[in-house]
Write a protein that holds these residues in place. Structure first.
Motif, mmCIF file in Angstrom:
data_model
loop_
_atom_site.group_PDB
_atom_site.id
_atom_site.type_symbol
_atom_site.label_atom_id
_atom_site.label_comp_id
_atom_site.label_asym_id
_atom_site.label_seq_id
_atom_site.Cartn_x
_atom_site.Cartn_y
_atom_site.Cartn_z
ATOM 1 N N THR A 22 -6.387 -26.367 31.055
ATOM 2 C CA THR A 22 -6.003 -25.894 31.895
ATOM 3 C C THR A 22 -6.692 -26.351 33.766
ATOM 4 O OG1 THR A 22 -8.999 -25.378 31.138
ATOM 5 C CG2 THR A 22 -6.983 -23.912 31.025
ATOM 6 N N SER A 23 -7.367 -26.377 34.286
ATOM 7 C CA SER A 23 -7.869 -26.513 35.533
ATOM 8 C C SER A 23 -8.866 -26.498 36.290
ATOM 9 C CB SER A 23 -7.335 -25.814 37.212
ATOM 10 O OG SER A 23 -7.377 -26.530 38.192
ATOM 11 N N ILE A 24 -9.862 -27.497 36.229
ATOM 12 C CA ILE A 24 -11.214 -27.469 36.609
ATOM 13 C C ILE A 24 -11.223 -27.142 38.111
ATOM 14 C CG2 ILE A 24 -11.749 -30.063 35.047
ATOM 15 C CD1 ILE A 24 -11.937 -31.176 38.120
ATOM 16 N N GLU A 25 -10.557 -26.259 38.447
ATOM 17 C CA GLU A 25 -10.780 -25.928 39.505
ATOM 18 C C GLU A 25 -11.370 -23.809 39.464
ATOM 19 O OE1 GLU A 25 -7.469 -24.138 42.479
ATOM 20 O OE2 GLU A 25 -7.686 -26.186 42.417
ATOM 21 N N GLY A 26 -12.745 -24.264 40.870
ATOM 22 C CA GLY A 26 -13.448 -22.965 39.835
ATOM 23 C C GLY A 26 -14.840 -22.641 39.161
ATOM 24 N N TYR A 27 -14.929 -24.332 38.466
ATOM 25 C CA TYR A 27 -16.311 -24.103 38.273
ATOM 26 C C TYR A 27 -16.888 -25.570 38.872
ATOM 27 C CZ TYR A 27 -12.973 -23.515 34.147
ATOM 28 O OH TYR A 27 -12.550 -22.708 33.177
ATOM 29 N N THR A 28 -18.456 -25.592 39.225
ATOM 30 C CA THR A 28 -19.148 -26.631 40.059
ATOM 31 C C THR A 28 -19.840 -27.194 38.884
ATOM 32 O OG1 THR A 28 -18.990 -24.996 41.252
ATOM 33 C CG2 THR A 28 -20.605 -26.832 41.710
ATOM 34 N N GLY A 77 -8.892 -27.874 27.196
ATOM 35 C CA GLY A 77 -9.065 -26.815 26.591
ATOM 36 C C GLY A 77 -9.833 -25.501 27.668
ATOM 37 N N LEU A 78 -9.700 -24.515 27.717
ATOM 38 C CA LEU A 78 -10.628 -23.959 28.359
ATOM 39 C C LEU A 78 -12.592 -23.321 28.501
ATOM 40 C CD1 LEU A 78 -9.620 -21.032 29.827
ATOM 41 C CD2 LEU A 78 -10.244 -19.742 28.684
ATOM 42 N N ALA A 79 -12.623 -23.995 29.321
ATOM 43 C CA ALA A 79 -14.193 -23.841 29.235
ATOM 44 C C ALA A 79 -14.701 -22.495 30.014
ATOM 45 C CB ALA A 79 -14.433 -24.589 30.728
ATOM 46 N N ILE A 80 -15.605 -21.584 29.300
ATOM 47 C CA ILE A 80 -15.613 -19.946 29.770
ATOM 48 C C ILE A 80 -17.465 -20.073 29.932
ATOM 49 C CG2 ILE A 80 -16.534 -17.996 28.404
ATOM 50 C CD1 ILE A 80 -13.516 -18.374 28.911
ATOM 51 N N LEU A 134 -15.243 -14.264 35.419
ATOM 52 C CA LEU A 134 -14.163 -14.513 35.070
ATOM 53 C C LEU A 134 -13.408 -14.514 33.848
ATOM 54 C CD1 LEU A 134 -14.117 -17.814 37.755
ATOM 55 C CD2 LEU A 134 -13.677 -15.050 37.780
ATOM 56 N N THR A 135 -14.661 -14.327 33.076
ATOM 57 C CA THR A 135 -13.912 -14.544 31.581
ATOM 58 C C THR A 135 -12.811 -13.709 31.363
ATOM 59 O OG1 THR A 135 -16.058 -15.096 31.137
ATOM 60 C CG2 THR A 135 -14.448 -14.754 28.833
ATOM 61 N N SER A 136 -12.495 -12.539 31.603
ATOM 62 C CA SER A 136 -11.208 -11.474 30.854
ATOM 63 C C SER A 136 -9.989 -12.497 31.440
ATOM 64 C CB SER A 136 -11.460 -11.122 30.523
ATOM 65 O OG SER A 136 -12.293 -9.676 30.522
ATOM 66 N N LYS A 137 -10.079 -12.474 32.512
ATOM 67 C CA LYS A 137 -8.646 -13.203 32.914
ATOM 68 C C LYS A 137 -8.001 -14.565 32.440
ATOM 69 C CE LYS A 137 -5.943 -13.507 37.661
ATOM 70 N NZ LYS A 137 -5.238 -14.598 36.653
ATOM 71 N N ARG A 138 -9.836 -15.648 32.396
ATOM 72 C CA ARG A 138 -9.116 -16.257 32.546
ATOM 73 C C ARG A 138 -8.525 -16.894 30.148
ATOM 74 N NH1 ARG A 138 -14.822 -19.111 34.180
ATOM 75 N NH2 ARG A 138 -13.972 -20.245 36.373
ATOM 76 N N ILE A 139 -9.215 -15.488 29.474
ATOM 77 C CA ILE A 139 -8.700 -15.605 28.408
ATOM 78 C C ILE A 139 -7.272 -15.241 28.760
ATOM 79 C CG2 ILE A 139 -8.665 -14.817 25.996
ATOM 80 C CD1 ILE A 139 -11.709 -14.811 26.798
ATOM 81 N N GLN A 161 -13.599 -33.155 31.050
ATOM 82 C CA GLN A 161 -12.441 -32.913 31.299
ATOM 83 C C GLN A 161 -12.217 -34.618 31.621
ATOM 84 O OE1 GLN A 161 -14.505 -33.116 35.441
ATOM 85 N NE2 GLN A 161 -12.953 -33.824 36.965
ATOM 86 N N ARG A 162 -10.282 -34.414 31.650
ATOM 87 C CA ARG A 162 -9.293 -35.501 31.697
ATOM 88 C C ARG A 162 -8.626 -35.039 33.265
ATOM 89 N NH1 ARG A 162 -7.544 -36.148 25.548
ATOM 90 N NH2 ARG A 162 -9.832 -35.921 24.261
ATOM 91 N N GLY A 163 -9.143 -36.311 33.593
ATOM 92 C CA GLY A 163 -8.542 -35.896 35.166
ATOM 93 C C GLY A 163 -8.820 -34.779 35.549
ATOM 94 N N ASN A 164 -7.968 -34.078 36.293
ATOM 95 C CA ASN A 164 -8.495 -32.774 37.553
ATOM 96 C C ASN A 164 -8.339 -31.139 36.627
ATOM 97 O OD1 ASN A 164 -5.725 -32.406 37.380
ATOM 98 N ND2 ASN A 164 -5.819 -32.265 39.453
ATOM 99 N N GLN A 165 -8.564 -31.690 34.791
ATOM 100 C CA GLN A 165 -7.918 -30.421 33.473
ATOM 101 C C GLN A 165 -9.751 -30.611 32.490
ATOM 102 O OE1 GLN A 165 -3.934 -31.362 32.692
ATOM 103 N NE2 GLN A 165 -3.806 -28.590 33.371
ATOM 104 N N PHE A 166 -9.036 -29.093 32.339
ATOM 105 C CA PHE A 166 -9.914 -29.274 30.641
ATOM 106 C C PHE A 166 -8.909 -30.024 29.712
ATOM 107 C CE2 PHE A 166 -12.997 -27.131 33.325
ATOM 108 C CZ PHE A 166 -14.434 -27.560 33.706
#
Ligand SMILES: Cc1cc2nc3c(=O)[nH]c(=O)nc-3n(C[C@H](O)[C@H](O)[C@H](O)COP(=O)(O)O)c2cc1C
Length: 167
Positions: free
Chosen positions: A120-126, A140-143, A151-156, A133-138
């Motif tokens: 998943t994208s790292i966008e939206g996290y600080t 997996g899914l970071a909750i 944001l959790t329900s939509k992310r899942i 992190q691998r490149g501009n992705q995680f």
């Protein structure tokens, strides 16, 4: 799609709640929950599609109750397995190790020749750094229930839709 095995600790607080949401998001797909604290090779090898849920603790470590899990998989050949990992972490409290557990497990599974899916994208996290992190992705899914619970329900939901295609 083959039955999914969902592995997490049944004794966790937040991870167990998130796991329930994952099960809901996969509605229509057979998914079985397995307690990682009762892991053995046979149970893990039963599934070709696997979802693993892990919180990060101790500044970038897996919780103690994962101690049995890593040795249990040590000599397995996971080359036919597709594995997706969701993690729980706290990007404000632990910005240098945000959701490291996802990356620790991805490295382990890849060393056993599994295919990791559900990036998943790292966008939206600080945060400052993450083993996930691998490149501009995680990988997996970071909750983050501490700072971004709304944001959790939509992310899942989005992740489950993605996995229905990737599995
Ligand atoms: C002692 C302690 C250490 C933690 N270390 C980290 C960390 O290194 N990185 C991170 O992203 N989150 C860290 N966290 C945050 C947890 O991962 C987060 O609170 C998670 O939601 C806990 O899930 P659980 O209730 O299922 O254990 C830590 C929390 C605690 C209490």
């Amino acid at each position: 799609m083959n039955k999914i095995g969902l592995f997490y600790s049944f004794h966790t607080g937040k991870t167990a709640k998130v796991a329930e949401k994952v099960i809901e998001a996969f509605e229509g797909t057979e998914i079985e929950a397995v307690n990682v604290e009762e892991i053995n090779e046979e149970v893990f090898l039963k599934y070709d599609n696997i979802v693993v849920g892990v919180p990060t603790w101790f500044d970038g470590e897996l919780p103690n109750y994962w101690d049995e899990f890593v040795p249990a998989l040590k000599d397995l050949d996971l080359s036919k397995k597709k594995i997706a990992i969701f993690g729980l972490g706290d990007q404000k409290g632990y910005p240098e190790n945000f959701n490291d557990g996802i990356g620790i497990l991805a490295d382990l599974f890849e060393s056993l020749h599994a295919t990791i899916v559900g990036f998943t994208s790292i966008e939206g996290y600080t945060y400052e750094s993450s083993r996930a992190q691998r490149g501009n992705q995680f990988c997996g899914l970071a909750i983050d229930q501490e700072n971004q619970a709304r944001l959790t329900s939509k992310r899942i939901k989005d992740w489950a839709e993605q996995l229905k295609k990737e599995f």
